[in-house]
Design an enzyme around this catalytic site. Structure first.
Site, PDB file in Angstrom:
ATOM      1  N   GLY A 233      32.944 -22.252 -13.354  1.00 48.72           N
ATOM      2  CA  GLY A 233      33.289 -22.747 -14.678  1.00 48.72           C
ATOM      3  C   GLY A 233      32.357 -22.152 -15.573  1.00 48.72           C
TER       4      GLY A 233
ATOM      5  N   LYS B  13      31.789 -35.285 -13.794  1.00 39.93           N
ATOM      6  CA  LYS B  13      31.506 -36.652 -13.319  1.00 39.93           C
ATOM      7  C   LYS B  13      32.731 -36.972 -12.091  1.00 39.93           C
ATOM      8  CE  LYS B  13      31.467 -36.750 -17.599  1.00 39.93           C
ATOM      9  NZ  LYS B  13      30.970 -36.236 -18.819  1.00 39.93           N
TER      10      LYS B  13
ATOM     11  N   VAL C 106      25.305 -37.959 -16.532  1.00 40.78           N
ATOM     12  CA  VAL C 106      25.270 -39.181 -17.668  1.00 40.78           C
ATOM     13  C   VAL C 106      24.114 -38.760 -18.281  1.00 40.78           C
ATOM     14  CG1 VAL C 106      24.742 -41.850 -17.613  1.00 40.78           C
ATOM     15  CG2 VAL C 106      25.644 -40.801 -15.428  1.00 40.78           C
TER      16      VAL C 106
ATOM     17  N   GLY D 123      31.490 -29.457 -29.578  1.00 39.55           N
ATOM     18  CA  GLY D 123      31.441 -29.528 -28.113  1.00 39.55           C
ATOM     19  C   GLY D 123      31.197 -30.562 -27.425  1.00 39.55           C
TER      20      GLY D 123
ATOM     21  N   ASP E  34      35.766 -41.615 -20.039  1.00 45.25           N
ATOM     22  CA  ASP E  34      34.336 -41.036 -19.768  1.00 45.25           C
ATOM     23  C   ASP E  34      33.265 -41.944 -19.763  1.00 45.25           C
ATOM     24  OD1 ASP E  34      32.807 -38.283 -19.950  1.00 45.25           O
ATOM     25  OD2 ASP E  34      31.861 -39.574 -21.619  1.00 45.25           O
TER      26      ASP E  34
ATOM     27  N   LYS F 249      30.741 -42.925 -16.419  1.00 45.29           N
ATOM     28  CA  LYS F 249      29.318 -42.864 -16.456  1.00 45.29           C
ATOM     29  C   LYS F 249      28.745 -44.480 -15.824  1.00 45.29           C
ATOM     30  CE  LYS F 249      28.955 -39.418 -20.092  1.00 45.29           C
ATOM     31  NZ  LYS F 249      29.155 -39.295 -21.375  1.00 45.29           N
TER      32      LYS F 249
END
Ligand SMILES: NC(=O)C1=CN([C@@H]2O[C@H](COP(=O)(O)OP(=O)(O)OC[C@H]3O[C@@H](n4cnc5c(N)ncnc54)[C@H](OP(=O)(O)O)[C@@H]3O)[C@@H](O)[C@H]2O)C=CC1
Ligand SMILES: N[C@@H](CC=O)C(=O)O
Ligand code: NA
Length: 367
Positions: free
Chosen positions: A17, A121, A151, A210, A224, A228
Site C-alpha cells: 500500500g 484498523k 488510533v 487526506g 471509523d 477505534k
C-alpha cells in the site's frame, strides 16, 4: 541518526500500500533510516516491485514500482519473506492499505515469523475470531504486531493505554474526539458563531487534506470511530475477558443520509452531499440556539460496559469546543490513579505525515 541506530543490524521491510500514508512512510524511511532499514518489496494494488537488490531513493522508487510490470501476488510475497525470516533476518510487513484481504493475512504472516506493523484498523476491529488468531499466531512464533497508528494516528494512544494497564492502573473510561475527519468537520462547521460554512464544503476539504478514509462515508457513518472504540476496548483487560465484540456492535450514530448509504464511489458521494446541506445547517442551528456546538465523540466506559460512537452537543466553553483545531484528536483517560483530572493526549489525529511517523516509530520500537 543516533549511533545506536546506525550500529543496529538491517531489518527487511515489505510495504503493502503506497497511497497517502504509504508514500510518506517510504519517503520517511528512505530519507531518515536508509542504512538501517532495507525495503525489500513494495506493492500497490496494481504493481509489485521486488527490490531486494535495488537501490531505492525518494526520487526513484515510485517510477521503479510503476514500471515493474509485475502484478501483486501476496502469496508469493509471503513465501519469499518467510524464506528471509528462516535465514535469520528480522522481517517486517507494513500494511498501509485499508484492505480486509490484506488484514486477513496477518495470522499467516505472524505464523511465518514475519512482524506486522500497520495503521489499518480492519483486523483489530473486526470480529473476535480474526483478532484472536492474530494474538495466538504472534504468541506462537514470537513475531510481533504493532498498530499504534490505528488510533489517533501518530499520537501515543495505544501505548499510553497499554502502559496504564501494564503498570496496574485501573482504567475506568476513555472518551474523546477520536476522528481527525470528524474533528476537522465540526471544528469548522459548528462554532460559537452563528451560521458558518456548508457541511459539504468542510467534508470536501477534510478529504482534500487526506484526513478521510478512502471512502469518506466510512468516517461520516461513524464506522471509523466505532473501529477505534473497539481497538481501545481490546487493550483493557476488564473488557477483554471474553474479548469485546466487533465494531458493528458499538452503539454508533451515522451522519450519512440514507439516500447516499449505497453509494460506493467516494467521488459520487461527495458530489451528492450538497443536497443535504440544509439538514446539517438546521442541526447546527438547533445546537447553537442552546449555546452549544456539535462534536462527534467516542466513549469506552468500562464501569458501565458501554461503547459508543455518537454525535453530542457541548457548551461553548467545553474543552471539546475550545481546545480543538484542525484535525485534532483528544483522548481523556479516566483512571483510578489519575482521579478527577484525567490523563489527556491531544494533537493532530489524521494526515499522512503524522500517521507515517506513528508507523515508523512502531518500527523503531520493534527494533
Ligand atoms: N490518512 C490518515 O490520516 C490515516 C490513515 N490511517 C489508515 O492508514 C491506511 C492508509 O490510509 P491512506 O494512505 O490515507 O489511504 P489511501 O487510499 O491513500 O491508500 C491506501 C492504498 O492501499 C492500496 N491498496 C489497497 N489494496 C491493496 C492491496 N491488496 N495491495 C497493495 N495495495 C493496496 C491502494 O491502492 P489503489 O489506490 O491502487 O487501490 C491505496 O493506494 C488506512 O487503513 C487508513 O485507515 C490511519 C490513521 C490516519
Ligand atoms: N479517517 C481517519 C484517519 C485516521 O484514522 C480519521 O479521520 O481519523
Ligand atoms: Na496512535
Amino acid at each position: 541518526m543516533s549511533p545506536a541506530v546506525a550500529a543496529a543490524p538491517k531489518c527487511l521491510v515489505a510495504v503493502i500500500g503506497v497511497g497517502l500514508v504509504g508514500t510518506e512512510f517510504v519517503n520517511q524511511i528512505l530519507t531518515h533510516l536508509p542504512s538501517f532499514v532495507k525495503i525489500v518489496a513494495l506493492s500497490s494494488s496494481k504493481t509489485w516491485l521486488n527490490s531486494s537488490n535495488a537501490d531505492l531513493t525518494p526520487a526513484n522508487w515510485r517510477s521503479a514500482l510503476s514500471t515493474s510490470g509485475i502484478k501483486p501476488d501476496l502469496n508469493t510475497l509471503l513465501s519469499q519473506l518467510s524464506e528471509k525470516a528462516k535465514q535469520g533476518h528480522k522481517v517486517v510487513v507494513v500494511d498501509n492499505t485499508s484492505s480486509d484481504a490484506v488484514a486477513a493475512l496477518y495470522p499467516q504472516f505472524l505464523k511465518e515469523g514475519l512482524n506486522v506493523i500497520t495503521p489499518n484498523k480492519r483486523a483489530f476491529s473486526a470480529d473476535q475470531s480474526l483478532y484472536r488468531e492474530i494474538v495466538e499466531s504472534s504468541q506462537l512464533s514470537g513475531a510481533r504486531f504493532l498498530n499504534e497508528s490505528t488510533v489517533g494516528a501518530g499520537l501515543p494512544v495505544i501505548s499510553t493505554l497499554k502502559d496504564l494497564v501494564a503498570t496496574g492502573d485501573k482504567v475506568k473510561k476513555v472518551e474523546g474526539v477520536f476522528s481527525g475527519t470528524m474533528s476537522y468537520i465540526f471544528n469548522n462547521f459548528s462554532t460559537s458563531q452563528a451560521g458558518g460554512p456548508s457541511f459539504s464544503s468542510v467534508v470536501t476539504i477534510a478529504r482534500e487534506k487526506g484526513y478521510t478514509e478512502p471512502h469518506p462515508a466510512d468516517d461520516l457513518n461513524g464506522a471509523d470511530v466505532a473501529r477505534k472504540v473497539t481497538i481501545l476496548s481490546r487493550c483493557i483487560p476488564a473488557l477483554a475477558s471474553g474479548l469485546p465484540r466487533g465494531y458493528k456492535d458499538v452503539n454508533t450514530t451515522s451522519l450519512v443520509p440514507s439516500q447516499l448509504a449505497e453509494i460506493t464511489s467516494g467521488d459520487e458521494f461527495i458530489a451528492r452531499l450538497p443536497e443535504f446541506d440544509n439538514h446539517f445547517a438546521s442541526m447546527r442551528k438547533t445546537a447553537h440556539d442552546k449555546q452549544k456546538v456539535i462534536r462527534y465523540v467516542g466513549v469506552v466506559d468500562v464501569d458501565k460496559g458501554e461503547m459508543k460512537a455518537s454525535v453530542e452537543n457541548y457548551p461553548f466553553d467545553h474543552p471539546f469546543a475550545t481546545a480543538l483545531g484542525g484535525s485534532d484528536n483528544i483522548f481523556m483517560f479516566h483512571t483510578e490513579r489519575y482521579g478527577a483530572r484525567p490523563l489527556i493526549v491531544q494533537g493532530a489525529g489524521a494526515g499522512a505525515a503524522v500517521t507515517a511517523m506513528g508507523v515508523l516509530s512502531d518500527l523503531l520500537k520493534l527494533l
